[in-house]
Design an enzyme around this catalytic site. Structure first.
Site, mmCIF file in Angstrom:
data_model
loop_
_atom_site.group_PDB
_atom_site.id
_atom_site.type_symbol
_atom_site.label_atom_id
_atom_site.label_comp_id
_atom_site.label_asym_id
_atom_site.label_seq_id
_atom_site.Cartn_x
_atom_site.Cartn_y
_atom_site.Cartn_z
ATOM 1 N N CYS A 7 35.216 64.100 38.788
ATOM 2 C CA CYS A 7 34.538 63.489 37.658
ATOM 3 C C CYS A 7 34.168 64.596 36.686
ATOM 4 C CB CYS A 7 33.245 62.810 38.103
ATOM 5 S SG CYS A 7 33.500 61.305 39.028
ATOM 6 N N GLY A 33 38.889 62.854 35.275
ATOM 7 C CA GLY A 33 38.642 61.456 35.646
ATOM 8 C C GLY A 33 39.169 60.537 34.575
ATOM 9 N N ASN A 107 28.742 64.456 39.224
ATOM 10 C CA ASN A 107 30.011 64.942 39.748
ATOM 11 C C ASN A 107 29.743 65.487 41.136
ATOM 12 O OD1 ASN A 107 32.182 67.788 38.969
ATOM 13 N ND2 ASN A 107 32.571 66.017 40.227
ATOM 14 N N GLY A 108 30.403 64.892 42.133
ATOM 15 C CA GLY A 108 30.196 65.333 43.508
ATOM 16 C C GLY A 108 30.071 64.144 44.427
ATOM 17 N N TYR A 248 43.762 73.749 41.262
ATOM 18 C CA TYR A 248 44.327 72.568 40.618
ATOM 19 C C TYR A 248 43.409 71.848 39.631
ATOM 20 C CZ TYR A 248 45.808 67.645 40.409
ATOM 21 O OH TYR A 248 46.132 66.403 39.984
#
Ligand code: SF4
Length: 472
Positions: A7, A33, A107-108, A248
């Site tokens: 995200c 995202g 985010n997480g 990535y």
């Protein structure tokens, strides 16, 4: 198939047209995202919100952004790592509680979200989404601490796992990061305004300057009286930054965890070339995510870097299968071989990772049909043998090809002349503070116990809810 992005979060305080700035920032962070996007703003007395399923370019238009008034905001792009793709799960999540309106973008992944939610439900709490982020808002709303910052700090101290967060109330933006520093979060300046984002590429597009990372265990309060930096937890003795941000996830033009992604990614390629030299004619990348690793490989091996695969950039997340579809159509629609480059060549193909192996197998067959005489596959990360519980959507362990197959068995399955993965030591030698990284998906040594066994649909499977927008 790749590991799925996670995200993106964004925040801005003190700027005219904060929503417009967030829109640009979220545009730059689209790669993290693509399922949904949302912005919540405040003009100091009222809070405005907009969110929808789809890409940033689809979710907002001029009229929408004009309605989002105020000089402060937070925003979010979502790829679901907990909870299915449904409108109720789109962030930022906004609620009303005793301190007024508060919104969060996350985010997480919290590894203890199920336990926390179960306890609160037994106590009478009602949840409207199936995400772990809503659990945080409940913890804040229930806190009896004296100030907003103390309430947030108390809530965070009960959460375990990975969280880079931005909160918005009517008069401030607050950024916070877990003590392990799993996911990135950085601070920037835009004139008198303060901005916060998952990656620094969001600052470039708005002309902001990078200042520093939000430190693990830190709370940054951005309000009228200037920023205040508080510590809500001691940082973990050893940090656990996600090494996959360099392999990535992050854009090569970003700075994350204090390092330039492009530089680290090139080092991965160089190290890979040292570890797995081979007699070959050309180096090609699986575009776009592996381009930089392949460049590093080509530089070190003194082989020419060629564009042997062309990626179609206009393929959305879902496309309709043609009735007369040819074999491997789903990979062919994304990648086409350049025959003039590949024909008769001994080709080193560089990719960043292998998850299930099925997509790579199809790609190998396409490269072979493009005329490659030999295919030597080089992977810029070690074999992925374990699932991630810290905000990356990985398949179950059994679906990961390297969890049950040796490198030689994978080579045979893929049908390539040779296959080499980067070693874990080699990977860690490419970053400045190797002891401060999580490598659990390669080793199984989880830095925070994921014993909840959290999977992304854990709340739906338990409650039978969700509105049916299944992921591919
Ligand atoms: Fe990143 Fe892997 Fe650790 Fe997950 S398990 S945080 S993907 S390094």
């Amino acid at each position: 198939m790749k590991l799925k992005e996670e995200c993106a979060v964004f925040g801005c305080q003190g700027a005219d047209d904060a929503a417009g700035i967030a829109y640009l920032g979220l545009y730059a962070l689209q790669h993290r995202g693509q399922e949904s996007s949302g912005i919540v703003t405040s003009d100091g007395s009222r809070v405005y919100e907009h969110r929808d399923l789809g890409l940033v370019s689809k979710v907002y238009d001029r009229e929408t952004l004009d309605r989002l008034r105020g000089r402060m905001c937070i925003g979010h792009n979502r790829y679901s790592t907990t909870g299915l793709t449904s409108t109720a799960n789109i962030q930022p999540m906004l609620v009303d509680c005793k301190i007024g309106k508060i919104a969060v973008a996350h985010n997480g992944n919290l590894v203890n979200a199920v336990d926390l939610r179960r306890a609160m439900e037994l106590d009478g709490s009602i949840f409207r989404s199936t995400t772990d982020s809503e659990v945080l808002l409940h913890l804040i709303a229930r806190s009896r601490a004296g100030t907003l910052e103390e309430m947030i700090m108390e809530a965070l101290s009960k959460a375990r796992g990975a969280f880079s967060l931005v909160f918005l109330t009517k008069d401030r933006v607050i950024a916070a990061r877990d003590p392990h520093g799993f996911r990135p979060l950085c601070l920037g300046r835009l004139g008198e305004a303060h901005v916060v984002a998952s990656e620094s590429c969001a600052f470039d597009i708005i002309g902001a300057t990078y200042q520093r990372e939000v430190a693990p265990g830190e709370l940054c309060v951005l309000g009228e009286g200037g920023p205040r930096y508080l510590r809500w937890s001691e940082p973990a003795a050893k940090q656990n930054r996600c090494i996959f941000e360099f392999i990535y996830f992050s854009r090569p033009d970003s700075r994350v965890f204090g390092e330039n992604v492009d530089k680290v990614r090139r080092k991965l390629g160089r190290r890979l070339a040292v570890e797995s030299a081979v007699d070959a004619d050309i180096v090609i990348a699986v575009p776009d995510s592996s381009n930089t690793i392949a460049l590093g490989y080509a530089e070190e091996s003194k082989l020419p870097f060629e564009l042997g695969l062309i990626r179609n950039h206009y393929v959305g997340r879902t496309f309709i299968q043609p009735r007369q579809a040819m074999r491997d159509w789903d990979v062919r629609i994304k990648f086409n071989p350049v025959r003039g480059v590949l024909k008769g060549k001994r080709v080193v193909v560089v990719d960043d990772s292998i998850v299930r192996g099925s997509t790579m197998r199809k790609l190998v067959s396409i490269i072979r049909q493009g005329g490659a005489a030999e295919i030597h596959l080089r992977i810029g990360s070690p074999p992925i043998t374990h699932s991630c519980f810290y905000g990356i959507d990985t398949p179950t362990r059994g679906e990961l090809i390297a969890s049950s197959h040796s490198v030689e068995a994978i080579r045979e399955y893929l049908g390539v002349e040779s296959l080499h993965y980067l070693s874990t030591e080699g990977l860690l030698s490419c970053v400045e503070e190797p002891d401060n990284y999580c490598v659990a998906c390669f080793t199984g040594a989880y830095p925070v116990d994921p014993s909840d066994g959290t999977n992304k649909t854990v709340f739906e499977s338990r409650t039978g809810c969700g509105d049916g927008f299944e992921n591919e």
